[in-house]
Write an enzyme that holds these catalytic residues in place. Structure first.
Site, PDB file in Angstrom:
ATOM      1  CD  GLU A   1     -19.245  -2.857   8.697  1.00 58.47           C
ATOM      2  OE1 GLU A   1     -19.363  -3.949   8.083  1.00 58.47           O
ATOM      3  OE2 GLU A   1     -18.360  -2.021   8.393  1.00 58.47           O
TER       4      GLU A   1
ATOM      5  NE  ARG B   1     -22.563  -4.153   3.575  1.00 63.39           N
ATOM      6  CZ  ARG B   1     -21.355  -4.285   3.056  1.00 63.39           C
ATOM      7  NH1 ARG B   1     -20.392  -4.811   3.771  1.00 63.39           N
ATOM      8  NH2 ARG B   1     -21.125  -3.917   1.823  1.00 63.39           N
TER       9      ARG B   1
ATOM     10  CE  LYS C   1      -4.334   1.477   2.034  1.00 66.01           C
ATOM     11  NZ  LYS C   1      -5.508   1.040   2.789  1.00 66.01           N
TER      12      LYS C   1
END
Ligand SMILES: Cc1ncc(C[n+]2csc(CCOP(=O)(O)OP(=O)(O)O)c2C)c(N)n1
Ligand SMILES: CC(=O)[C@@H](O)[C@H](O)COP(=O)(O)O
Ligand SMILES: [Mg+2]
Length: 589
Positions: free
Chosen positions: A332, A360, A244
C-alpha cells in the site's frame, strides 16, 4: 479422530501415521462449515497438514505461533479449543474469522492485515531472550504474497541480525487472493519441488538458515523438518510449497473464486448458481466499469491496486488496458507513492485501495501526495462497516484520518450515479488530490450506467426541504436517512424534516451550511465512520467558527472497535441504521 481432539495435547497422543487421516477429517470439517456459514476457504484448506504438524511438533501455546493475515487459521482454531463453536465463525457474537488474543491463548497475536507476523514473532523471540528463556520456539507462518510486502522485509532484515529463536515458515502457494506478482514471486517459483540448486538464496543473504522447499502436504516430511529445526539456533526459514484449496477440486482449480467463495455445495464443491434476479451493481463494479469507460477516452488514466484486483474490480481495467493498470502486490505504501510519481508526469492516476488497508500508507498520503499537492485520485473501497471480516477490516477511520490533511479533497458519493460522476470529474484534472470513499456491496440503482455530469467540488445538495430538523448525510448513509424519513407519515412531521447530501466533508459547502444553520434549529449528522474527528465533527467545527448555537447531534460509529456480524446488524449496533436514524429524528421532533 477429530471428535477426540479439543486441544493440541489430544492431537499429540496420536502416532504420526494417523495424521493423514486426521488431515482428511479436518478438511471435511472446514469444508462442511464454510459451505454454509461462508468465510475464507482456500487458504485454510492449503495449510491443513502444516497446521497439524505445527501443533504436533511444537508445544503450543507455550511455543508461540503467529499466523500472518490469519485467514488461513481455521484449522488452527478447530484444533485449539474452538471446534464446537466454529460454526459461529464471523457471525455476530461468534468467533472471529482471524486469530484474536482475547479469544484464545493459542492466538498469540491478532492479525487480519498482512505481513505483520514476522515482526510480532521476532518481538516475542527477543522478549524471551531478554527474560533468559531459551527453550521457547517462536514461529511465524507467512504466505508468498504477504512476505513480499515491505513490512515483512523490514522484519527479515532486522531478524537476520539477531541470534533469536525465530522460525519463519514461508507458505508458498504461488498466489495471494489473486495471482501473486513481482520479482520475488518469480524468484520463488524458480525454487521448484525438485529443489533446483540456488546459488544466491535471498533468505540466506539475510542471514536466515534456509531449508526447503518441502512438500507442505506431506506430513512425514513436515514432521521431520520441523523436528530438526527445533534444534537449529538463530533465525531460520522453512520454505513450504502448498496448494491453495487443497482437497477440494474446484477450490484447487479456481483458487481466486474459492479464496472466499460464499456459500457452496459441500458435497459437490460447486458454487451455488447465481440468482437471475437483476440487482443493483456492486460499488466496486461501478468503479471498475466506469474507469474503463473513461480510460477509453482519456489516455492519461492509470489504475493501481495493491493486491486487490478482483476485490476492487480493477480487473476490468487490467483486462482492457493491461499496460495502464498495475497490481503492485501487498504494498500500500508503494502504491501511494508510485501513484504520486506517475501523477507528477501529468497522468490521471486512480489508486484504488480498501479503506482499512490505506491506513498502512498514511505518511505517504501526507508526505508524498498532499504536501506536494499532487492530484492523485484515491478510490477508497470498502469504506464503512464491512460486516463479517470485523474489527480488522472495517473502513471507518478514513474520514477522520483524511479530513485533517491539508490540500486533500474528501468526498463520498451517495449512490452509483454520483460515484460515476465524481470519477468523471476527477479525471478531467483536479488541482488537488481527492479521496472518494464508497462501501462494500451493492448500491440501490438498477439504471446506473447513464451519461456523465460534472460535480462541483465542495458542493452539497438538498434532497428534501424541511423547516425544523435538518439531517446531513455523508455518502451512502443517505439511503438509510431516506428510508428513515419515509417512515414519517404525519404531514407536520414530514414538513419539518430536511435532508442534505453534503457530498464533501472537505471542502465543506459553507454556503449550503449557512443556509441550513439559518433555517433549522436542530441538525443531525449521519456517517458510517467514527464520530471522533469525522464528518459530523467537521460540521461542529463550522458551527463553532461561525458561532452558530443550533443543536447538532452526531450519528456515527462510537469510540470502540466494532466486531463482526452482518453489515445491517453492525449498523444497528453502532447506531446508524435507518431505524436508529428514525428514532433520533422522532426524538428531536
Ligand atoms: C495490508 C493488507 N493488504 C491486503 C490484504 C488483503 N489480503 C488478504 S489475504 C491476501 C493475500 C495473501 O496471500 P498470501 O500471503 O500468499 O496467503 P494465501 O492466501 O495464499 O495463503 C490479501 C492481499 C490484507 N489482509 N492486508
Ligand atoms: C483476508 C482478507 O483480508 C481479504 O480476503 C478480505 O477478507 C477481503 O475482503 P472482501 O471480501 O471485502 O474483498
Ligand atoms: Mg499465497
Amino acid at each position: 479422530m477429530l471428535d477426540t481432539i479439543t486441544f493440541p495435547k489430544d492431537l499429540r497422543k496420536f502416532s504420526p501415521q494417523d495424521l493423514p487421516q486426521l488431515a482428511q477429517e479436518l478438511r471435511d470439517f472446514i469444508i462442511n462449515i464454510v459451505a454454509v456459514k461462508e468465510g475464507h476457504l482456500g487458504a485454510s484448506l492449503g495449510v491443513v497438514e502444516l497446521t497439524i504438524a505445527l501443533h504436533y511438533v511444537f508445544n503450543t501455546p507455550e511455543d508461540l505461533l503467529v499466523w500472518d493475515v490469519g485467514h488461513q487459521a481455521y484449522g488452527h482454531k478447530i484444533l485449539t479449543g474452538r471446534k464446537e463453536i466454529f460454526h459461529t465463525n464471523r457471525q455476530l457474537n461468534g468467533i472471529s474469522g482471524f486469530p484474536k488474543r482475547t479469544e484464545s491463548n493459542f492466538d498469540t497475536f491478532g492479525t487480519g492485515h498482512s505481513s505483520t507476523a514476522i515482526s510480532a514473532a521476532l518481538g516475542m523471540a527477543i522478549a524471551s531472550k531478554l527474560a533468559g528463556i531459551t527453550n521457547k520456539q517462536h514461529i511465524a507462518v507467512v504466505g508468498d504474497a504477504s512476505i513480499a510486502s515491505g513490512m515483512a522485509f523490514e522484519a527479515l532484515n532486522h531478524a537476520g541480525m539477531t541470534a533469536t529463536n525465530l522460525l519463519v515458515i514461508l507458505n508458498d502457494n504461488a498466489i495471494g487472493i489473486d495471482p501473486s506478482v513481482g520479482a520475488l514471486k518469480e524468484y520463488l517459483s524458480k525454487v521448484t519441488l525438485d529443489g533446483a540448486p540456488e546459488t544466491d538464496n535471498i533468505f540466506e543473504a539475510l542471514n536466515f538458515n534456509y531449508s526447503g522447499p518441502v512438500d507442505g502436504h506431506d506430513l512425514e516430511i513436515l514432521l521431520s523438518e520441523l523436528e530438526r529445526l527445533k534444534n537449529v539456533s538463530g533465525p531460520k526459514l522453512l520454505h513450504v510449497i502448498t496448494t491453495k484449496g487443497k482437497g477440494l477440486r474446484q477450490a484447487e482449480e479456481n483458487q481466486v473464486a474459492y479464496h472466499a467463495p460464499g456459500k457452496f455445495n459441500a458435497l459437490t464443491g460447486d458454487l451455488h448458481p447465481k440468482s437471475k434476479e437483476v440487482l443493483p451493481p456492486k460499488f466496486q463494479d461501478v468503479f471498475g466499469k466506469t474507469l474503463v469507460e473513461l480510460a477509453r477516452k482519456n489516455k492519461n488514466i492509470i489504475g493501481i491496486t495493491p493486491a486487490m484486483p478482483s476485490g476492487s474490480s480493477l480487473t476490468y481495467m487490467m483486462d482492457a488496458f493491461p499496460e495502464r493498470a498495475f497490481d503492485v502486490g501487498i504494498a500500500e505504501q508503494h502504491a501511494v507513492t508510485f501513484a504520486a510519481g506517475l501523477a507528477t508526469q501529468g497522468l490521471h492516476v486512480f489508486c484504488t485501495i480498501y479503506s482499512t488497508f490505506l491506513q498502512r500508507a498514511y505518511d505517504q498520503i501526507i508526505h508524498d501526495v498532499c504536501l506536494q499537492k499532487i492530484p492523485v485520485i484515491f478510490c477508497l473501497d470498502r469504506a464503512g462497516l464491512v460486516g463479517e471480516d470485523g474489527a480488522t477490516h472495517h473502513g471507518i477511520f478514513d474520514i477522520a484520518y483524511l479530513r485533517c490533511i491539508p490540500n486533500l479533497i474528501v468526498c463520498a458519493p451517495r449512490n452509483e450515479v454520483e460515484l460515476r460522476n465524481i470519477l468523471y470529474t476527477a479525471q478531467k484534472g483536479l488541482e488537488l488530490p481527492i479521496a472518494i470513499r464508497y462501501p462494500r456491496g451493492r448500491g440501490t440503482l438498477i439504471d446506473w450506467q447513464q451519461g456523465f455530469t460534472e460535480i462541483e467540488i465542495g458542493k452539497g445538495i438538498e434532497l428534501k426541504k424541511g423547516n425544523k430538523v435538518a439531517v446531513l448525510s455523508f455518502g451512502t448513509m443517505a439511503t438509510n436517512v431516506v428510508t428513515a424519513i419515509e417512515r414519517f407519515t404525519e404531514t407536520s412531521e414530514k414538513l419539518a424534516i430536511g435532508h442534505y447530501d453534503m457530498r464533501f466533508t472537505k471542502p465543506l459547502d459553507e454556503v449550503l451550511l449557512t443556509q441550513i444553520f439559518n433555517t433549522y434549529s436542530e441538525i443531525i449528522t449521519v456517517e458510517d465512520g467514527v464520530k471522533a474527528g469525522g464528518f459530523g465533527s467537521s460540521i461542529l467545527e463550522f458551527a463553532s467558527e461561525k458561532k452558530y448555537q443550533n443543536k447538532v447531534i452526531l450519528m456515527g460509529i462510537p469510540d470502540t472497535f466494532i466486531e463482526h456480524g452482518t453489515t445491517d446488524e453492525l449498523q444497528e449496533m453502532s447506531g446508524i441504521s435507518s431505524e436508529n436514524i428514525y428514532f433520533q429524528i422522532k426524538n428531536v421532533l
